[in-house]
Every structure is written in structure tokens, then in C-alpha cells.
Write a protein that holds these residues in place. Sequence first.
Motif, short mmCIF file in Angstrom:
data_model
loop_
_atom_site.label_atom_id
_atom_site.label_comp_id
_atom_site.label_asym_id
_atom_site.label_seq_id
_atom_site.Cartn_x
_atom_site.Cartn_y
_atom_site.Cartn_z
N GLY A 39 0.78 -1.22 0.00
CA GLY A 39 0.00 0.00 0.00
C GLY A 39 0.81 1.27 0.00
N ASP A 40 2.13 1.15 0.15
CA ASP A 40 2.97 2.37 0.17
C ASP A 40 3.90 2.44 -1.04
OD1 ASP A 40 4.78 0.38 0.76
OD2 ASP A 40 5.74 1.46 2.40
N GLY A 41 3.75 1.50 -1.96
CA GLY A 41 4.57 1.51 -3.17
C GLY A 41 5.97 0.99 -2.98
N HIS A 42 6.29 0.46 -1.81
CA HIS A 42 7.64 -0.01 -1.50
C HIS A 42 7.73 -1.49 -1.86
CE1 HIS A 42 11.43 -0.67 0.27
NE2 HIS A 42 11.11 -0.67 1.55
N SER A 43 8.00 -1.79 -3.12
CA SER A 43 7.91 -3.17 -3.61
C SER A 43 9.02 -4.08 -3.11
CB SER A 43 7.90 -3.18 -5.14
OG SER A 43 9.09 -2.62 -5.65
N SER A 44 10.07 -3.51 -2.52
CA SER A 44 11.17 -4.34 -2.02
C SER A 44 11.18 -4.41 -0.49
CB SER A 44 12.52 -3.80 -2.52
OG SER A 44 12.72 -2.46 -2.07
N ALA A 45 10.03 -4.20 0.12
CA ALA A 45 9.94 -4.23 1.58
C ALA A 45 10.30 -5.60 2.13
CB ALA A 45 8.54 -3.85 2.02
N THR A 46 10.70 -5.62 3.39
CA THR A 46 11.07 -6.86 4.08
C THR A 46 10.09 -7.14 5.22
OG1 THR A 46 12.49 -5.78 5.70
CG2 THR A 46 13.49 -6.37 3.59
N LEU A 47 10.15 -8.36 5.72
CA LEU A 47 9.33 -8.70 6.88
C LEU A 47 9.70 -7.84 8.07
CD1 LEU A 47 7.22 -10.47 8.27
CD2 LEU A 47 9.03 -12.16 8.70
N ASP A 48 10.98 -7.59 8.28
CA ASP A 48 11.41 -6.74 9.39
C ASP A 48 10.78 -5.35 9.28
OD1 ASP A 48 12.91 -8.73 10.52
OD2 ASP A 48 14.84 -8.00 9.75
N GLU A 49 10.65 -4.83 8.08
CA GLU A 49 10.05 -3.50 7.90
C GLU A 49 8.55 -3.53 8.22
OE1 GLU A 49 12.68 -1.21 4.57
OE2 GLU A 49 11.50 -2.92 3.87
N GLN A 50 7.89 -4.63 7.89
CA GLN A 50 6.48 -4.73 8.25
C GLN A 50 6.31 -4.82 9.77
OE1 GLN A 50 4.07 -7.54 6.12
NE2 GLN A 50 4.20 -6.34 4.24
N VAL A 51 7.16 -5.60 10.41
CA VAL A 51 7.12 -5.67 11.88
C VAL A 51 7.35 -4.29 12.47
CG1 VAL A 51 8.20 -6.62 13.94
CG2 VAL A 51 7.84 -8.10 11.95
N ALA A 52 8.33 -3.56 11.94
CA ALA A 52 8.64 -2.22 12.45
C ALA A 52 7.45 -1.29 12.31
CB ALA A 52 9.86 -1.66 11.73
N ALA A 72 -2.62 -14.46 7.24
CA ALA A 72 -1.18 -14.63 7.43
C ALA A 72 -0.60 -13.60 8.37
CB ALA A 72 -0.46 -14.57 6.08
N ALA A 73 -1.21 -12.41 8.42
CA ALA A 73 -0.72 -11.36 9.32
C ALA A 73 -0.93 -11.70 10.78
CB ALA A 73 -1.38 -10.03 8.99
N CYS A 74 -1.62 -12.82 11.08
CA CYS A 74 -1.67 -13.28 12.47
C CYS A 74 -0.25 -13.50 12.99
CB CYS A 74 -2.49 -14.55 12.58
SG CYS A 74 -4.26 -14.29 12.30
N THR A 75 0.63 -13.97 12.12
CA THR A 75 2.03 -14.13 12.51
C THR A 75 2.67 -12.77 12.73
OG1 THR A 75 2.26 -16.24 11.36
CG2 THR A 75 4.29 -15.02 11.79
N LEU A 76 2.32 -11.78 11.91
CA LEU A 76 2.85 -10.43 12.08
C LEU A 76 2.39 -9.85 13.42
CD1 LEU A 76 4.51 -8.21 10.71
CD2 LEU A 76 2.41 -7.47 9.56
N TYR A 105 7.54 -16.74 6.82
CA TYR A 105 6.34 -15.98 7.18
C TYR A 105 5.12 -16.44 6.38
CZ TYR A 105 3.16 -11.97 7.47
OH TYR A 105 2.06 -11.17 7.63
N ALA A 106 5.21 -16.42 5.05
CA ALA A 106 4.03 -16.75 4.24
C ALA A 106 4.44 -17.15 2.82
CB ALA A 106 3.08 -15.57 4.20
N ASP A 107 5.31 -18.12 2.71
CA ASP A 107 5.82 -18.55 1.40
C ASP A 107 4.85 -19.58 0.82
OD1 ASP A 107 7.34 -19.01 -0.81
OD2 ASP A 107 8.96 -20.04 0.23
N GLY A 154 10.39 -14.07 4.41
CA GLY A 154 11.09 -13.68 5.63
C GLY A 154 10.95 -14.75 6.70
N VAL A 155 11.94 -14.85 7.56
CA VAL A 155 11.96 -15.89 8.59
C VAL A 155 11.45 -15.32 9.91
CG1 VAL A 155 13.42 -17.48 9.91
CG2 VAL A 155 13.88 -17.08 7.48
N VAL A 156 10.53 -16.03 10.52
CA VAL A 156 9.94 -15.62 11.80
C VAL A 156 10.96 -15.79 12.91
CG1 VAL A 156 8.14 -16.18 13.50
CG2 VAL A 156 7.62 -16.21 11.04
N ARG A 157 11.16 -14.73 13.69
CA ARG A 157 12.08 -14.78 14.83
C ARG A 157 11.35 -14.32 16.09
NH1 ARG A 157 15.43 -18.42 13.16
NH2 ARG A 157 16.70 -17.81 11.35
N LEU A 158 11.24 -15.24 17.05
CA LEU A 158 10.56 -14.97 18.32
C LEU A 158 11.56 -15.16 19.45
CD1 LEU A 158 7.38 -17.05 17.47
CD2 LEU A 158 7.49 -14.55 17.54
#
Length: 228
Positions: A39-52, A72-76, A105-107, A154-158
Motif C-alpha cells: 500500500g505504500d509503493g515499496h515493492s522491495s519491503a522486508t518482513l522486518d520492515e512490516q514488523v517495524a 497470514a498477518a496473524c504471525t505479524l 512468514y508466508a511462502d 522472511g523468517v519468523v524470529r521470536l
Amino acid sequence: MEILLIGGLWLDGTAWDAVAPALEALGHRPRPVTLPGQGDGHSSATLDEQVAAVLAAVDTAAEKPLLVAHSAACTLGWLATDARPERVAKLVLIGGFPNEDGQPYADFFEMRDGAMPFPGWGPFEGADSADLDEELRQRIEADAIPVPEQVARGVVRLSDERRYEVPVVVVCTEFTPEQAREWIAAGEAPELTRAKNVEFVDIDSGHWPMFTRPAELARLLGAVAAGQ
């Protein structure tokens, strides 16, 4: 109460356009979260950026928010809860369960040109999409935003076991509360097996109740926010 709304794959903040006004009418403060790459046009975003992005919304809330995550965002949502267990009042999971540490995350679907486009309705035939009419199907598909590959893979890290102390509400969409309880008891959603306080609520919908049952979903979320 401030309610942070996180859409699942291919969705941006407009997915909540019919839910947010209904929540406002109930006296709550809904805030759809725009995810990087969705939704922000950032096509190379990462999972870490979504978490942030989710953490920024949590950190700027005036009080402990209700965190609502779909599919899938339940994991987010779970990743954000892991990072801020003291800041999340309650986590609502709509139609999904969080992945474990070390999992992707959601492959789920084919990647094209560095992103995972909406795969069409074939994979979702049946209970997932039974309540979507043709107009809604066309609208959702037309608005679907390809998920950046670095998000999907992206790999889930808890790391903080205090996440298990945060109350969780599972909104059962295309499945029943009884099925959800069975899956969790059988270890098919290990993170929720370890969670200390998990409740289940049913909604008569397919996988996308924000489109098909927005008023009912808003009432349900309002009741959760009110502790009912």
C-alpha cells in the motif's frame, strides 16, 4: 480503546474501510496499519520492515491497544506481541494462527518478479470464499497488492516468552471454534498451545469478514475491546 487493524496478504489499509466507521460508532479509535510493500509503493519491503511498522503503531498508541491481525498477518501480530508484550492489551487473530520461530512468514504461492501476486480464487474455493459474490471477488482481486518476496519468505524470529501471557482471541471464520480447539490441542498451532489465555469467538463468514460481515466484525471487536 485504540484498535490497530492489520490486513493479511495482498491487502492494504482500505480493507478496513467498512469496519473502521462501525468501530468509531461504538466509541473506539480504529487505526488501520499500512504495511510496507502493501500500500505504500515499496515493492522491495522486508518482513522486518512490516514488523517495524506495526511496532511504530503500538508504540505511538496513547494506551495499550487492541491488536487485530488477519490471516497470514496473524504471525505479524504475534511478532509484534513478542517484541512488545507489555504494550499489547490483547491480540485478536482473524482466520489464522501464528507461525513458530524459524518458519517462513508466508511462502505459500508462486513468486513473480520479486513478489507473490494474488493467485486467483482457485486455492480459496470452498468455505474460504463461499460468502463472496462475484462483484466482491472482482474487487478484491483487482485491489490485491503483490506481497514482496522478502516479506513472504522472511523468517519468523521470536524471543520473548512473555508473549504467552498476552490474552489472545481467535475469530473463527471459515472454521469453527471446535475445530480451532482441536488443532491447537493437537499441536498444529504450537504457539497458541503455549499461550496462557486463548478465547474463541465464531463469525458466520468466509476468510474475509471485513468485506462480507463488516458490521458484525466491528461489533465482535468492540465487545473484545470492552472485555465482554
